[in-house]
Enzyme design. Structure first.
Site, PDB file in Angstrom:
ATOM      1  N   GLU A 290      35.066  32.687  49.052  1.00  0.00           N
ATOM      2  CA  GLU A 290      33.716  32.540  48.427  1.00  0.00           C
ATOM      3  C   GLU A 290      34.213  32.154  47.025  1.00  0.00           C
ATOM      4  OE1 GLU A 290      30.899  33.046  49.493  1.00  0.00           O
ATOM      5  OE2 GLU A 290      31.085  33.687  51.482  1.00  0.00           O
TER       6      GLU A 290
ATOM      7  N   CYS B 149      28.770  34.413  40.259  1.00  0.00           N
ATOM      8  CA  CYS B 149      29.000  33.034  40.802  1.00  0.00           C
ATOM      9  C   CYS B 149      27.627  32.334  40.996  1.00  0.00           C
ATOM     10  CB  CYS B 149      29.861  33.322  42.209  1.00  0.00           C
ATOM     11  SG  CYS B 149      28.988  34.521  43.322  1.00  0.00           S
TER      12      CYS B 149
ATOM     13  N   GLU C 117      32.001  25.843  35.451  1.00  0.00           N
ATOM     14  CA  GLU C 117      31.398  27.361  35.513  1.00  0.00           C
ATOM     15  C   GLU C 117      31.270  28.101  34.089  1.00  0.00           C
ATOM     16  OE1 GLU C 117      33.451  29.864  38.095  1.00  0.00           O
ATOM     17  OE2 GLU C 117      31.667  30.699  38.653  1.00  0.00           O
TER      18      GLU C 117
ATOM     19  N   LYS D  66      42.370  44.626  48.497  1.00  0.00           N
ATOM     20  CA  LYS D  66      43.070  44.312  47.177  1.00  0.00           C
ATOM     21  C   LYS D  66      41.903  44.163  46.297  1.00  0.00           C
ATOM     22  CE  LYS D  66      44.293  41.504  44.413  1.00  0.00           C
ATOM     23  NZ  LYS D  66      43.811  42.148  43.347  1.00  0.00           N
TER      24      LYS D  66
END
Ligand code: NAD
Length: 497
Positions: free
Chosen positions: A263, A297, A394, A187
């Site tokens: 992850e 990331c 983040e 997906k």
């Protein structure tokens, strides 16, 4: 490309005709409705893509389940040969991948090419691993039998990937799963479905059997994952994306005790000690921070500078950030492309405002760029207020936050003061100091005098809120295999002749 089938819902992007449908049981198919894919460097629609439903997800899992047993039974050599064919086809289509990745994700074409090269490299790596999956053999503790340890594929796997590295994430996950003998339902992210379609077309053309690879695009990810994760036939979910969505999927996976790899987000500290090569650190920090417009990331989220080099580093870093060229990824010489969407660009503007309100000084940039598309200036801020919650958020933006510390010990303490644990970086000329800090950093990966680490040979992944499991390296394939123990009775006293 001349192998695209006729019923594939074709779209044309930068002169490349490619399939845009859902790929289920070896065939491209449509859906009752479509959604638009947008070029973030212009805001223009580049394709309409079938919008997969929960029913499509179920059909994809039907196909994956049906194909699982036969696929797991392929000999290692046959499977590796198929991988090598797919690898060659990927390489033949380098330009199409680079153009499509740049068009839908916005990243500079040079970065698309780098991502493509790495992704193809992962495919090659897994092809090589297929023939090197060895078990172990031992005598039972008290004799009388033998302990044979082998592996078996986990089973049909759901692979959910983000938009920021649309090919790398798909190739890294699908490569490991398929090499291990698992069938997959992929997906893609709604923003970047076309890269996934190109990838799956290459696997189709290479000869992956019907049902082994399936691909869904959807605007309703929750409906797709709810359907699949509550179906006991699904045995694995491998997800890359935000920590919040990852935690939600883990809770769902718990219902059917589904094997999960995650992850997730990062808050990478980038530590520059007093004895570092400052020019090298600046070079690497620019790449580590501004690659993919900061939407990575493993990006340097907190640049932590020893006070003795802080002024020199800051001066050089600001000069380099100011010189970065912002523009469409197709323009020559562009260093920083757009943010993925207008909402994300507005989030970055808001983030800068919140930092300023919490005491940060904006040294360069700080505003959206006044042109069509979703551009934001490469921005550098100096942040002294370490009590702010923003210090461990983040950023996922072309926004570099610089912090100053008095010692290596303080740098280490600040670096570890986060819920995340993905990638960290340390710059020093002293190898012992580098090891001493790297071993105390509570992160899955540490770059020592390096700002870029991804490599097929390396196991990629994080600790704490950054995830579970590893991708690539020697470990990645085992995320899709489970150990199997065969106990074999042997009469040790039997006459030999
Ligand atoms: P996201 O979590 O919003 O989306 C990631 C994927 O999950 C997309 O395919 C999305 O459609 C899907 N998704 C969203 N909600 C879902 C749901 N309820 N059920 C099932 N699927 C769902 O993340 P994003 O904004 O696309 O990506 C950015 C995040 O990903 C950042 O936090 C970044 O750090 C992280 N990321 C991590 C890695 C890594 O390897 N650790 C790599 C790239 C990105």
């Amino acid at each position: 490309m001349n192998t695209v089938p006729q019923d594939h819902h074709p779209v044309s992007v930068y002169g490349h005709e490619l399939p845009a449908g859902l790929y289920i049981d070896g065939a491209w198919t449509g859906a009752p409705t479509t959604f638009q894919v947008v070029d973030p460097s212009s805001g223009d629609t580049i394709a309409d893509v079938p919008d997969g439903t929960a029913e499509d997800a179920r059909r994809a899992l039907d196909a994956a389940t049906l194909a699982q047993r036969a696929w797991a039974g392929w000999s290692p050599r046959a499977r590796a040969d198929l991988f090598l064919r797919a690898h060659r086809l990927l390489l033949d289509r380098t330009d199409a991948f680079a153009d499509v990745m740049t068009a839908e994700s916005g990243k500079p074409r040079s970065e698309s090419l780098a991502e493509f090269g790495l992704s193809a490299g992962f495919f090659l790596w897994y092809a090589e691993q297929i023939n090197h999956l060895h078990g172990t053999f031992a005598s039972g503790s008290n004799g009388g039998y033998r302990v044979v340890m082998t592996h078996q594929p986990v089973g049909p796997s759901l692979l959910i990937t983000p938009w920021n590295f649309p090919l790398l994430m798909s190739a890294r996950k699908a490569g490991a799963a398929l090499a291990a003998g698992c069938t997959v339902v992929m997906k893609t992210a709604q923003q970047t479905p076309l890269t996934g379609a190109l990838f799956v077309q290459a696997l189709h053309d290479a000869g992956f059997p019907a049902g082994v690879v399936n691909l869904l695009h959807t605007t309703n990810s929750a409906a797709v994952s709810d359907t699949l994760l509550t179906d006991p036939r699904l045995r694995k979910v491998s997800f890359t994306g935000s920590t919040g969505v990852g935690a939600h999927l883990l809770r769902q996976a718990a219902g059917n005790i589904v094997n999960a790899s995650m992850e997730l987000g990062g808050d990478g500290p980038f530590i520059v000690l007093d004895d570092a090569d400052v020019d090298l650190a600046v070079d690497q920090a620019i790449i580590c921070k501004f690659r993919n417009a900061g939407q990575a990331c493993v990006a340097a989220n907190r640049i932590i500078l020893h006070q003795d080099i802080a002024e020199e580093f800051t001066g050089k870093f600001v000069e380099r950030a100011q010189a970065l060229t912002v523009g469409s990824g197709f323009e020559a010489g562009v260093d920083v492309g757009p943010i993925i969407s207008s909402q994300q660009r507005d989030r970055v503007a808001d983030l800068v405002g919140r930092f300023a309100a919490d005491g940060a000084e904006v040294l360069v940039g700080g505003s959206p760029v006044d042109r069509p598309g979703y551009f934001f200036e490469p921005t550098v801020i100096k942040m002294d207020n370490r009590d702010s919650d923003l210090c461990t958020e983040e950023l996922f933006a072309p926004l570099a936050a610089l912090y100053t510390v008095k010692s290596g010990a303080e740098a280490l303490e600040f670096a570890n003061d986060t819920d995340y644990g993905l990638a960290a970086y340390v710059f020093t000329r002293d190898l012992s100091r580098a090891f001493s800090i790297a071993e105390r950093l509570e992160f899955g990966m540490v770059g020592i005098n390096r700002g870029i680490m991804a490599d097929p040979v390396a196991s990629f992944g994080g600790t704490k809120a950054s995830g579970l499991g590893r991708e690539g390296g020697h470990d990645g394939i085992y995320e899709f295999l489970e150990p199997k123990y065969l106990a074999v009775t042997v009469d040790d006293e039997a006459a030999v002749l």
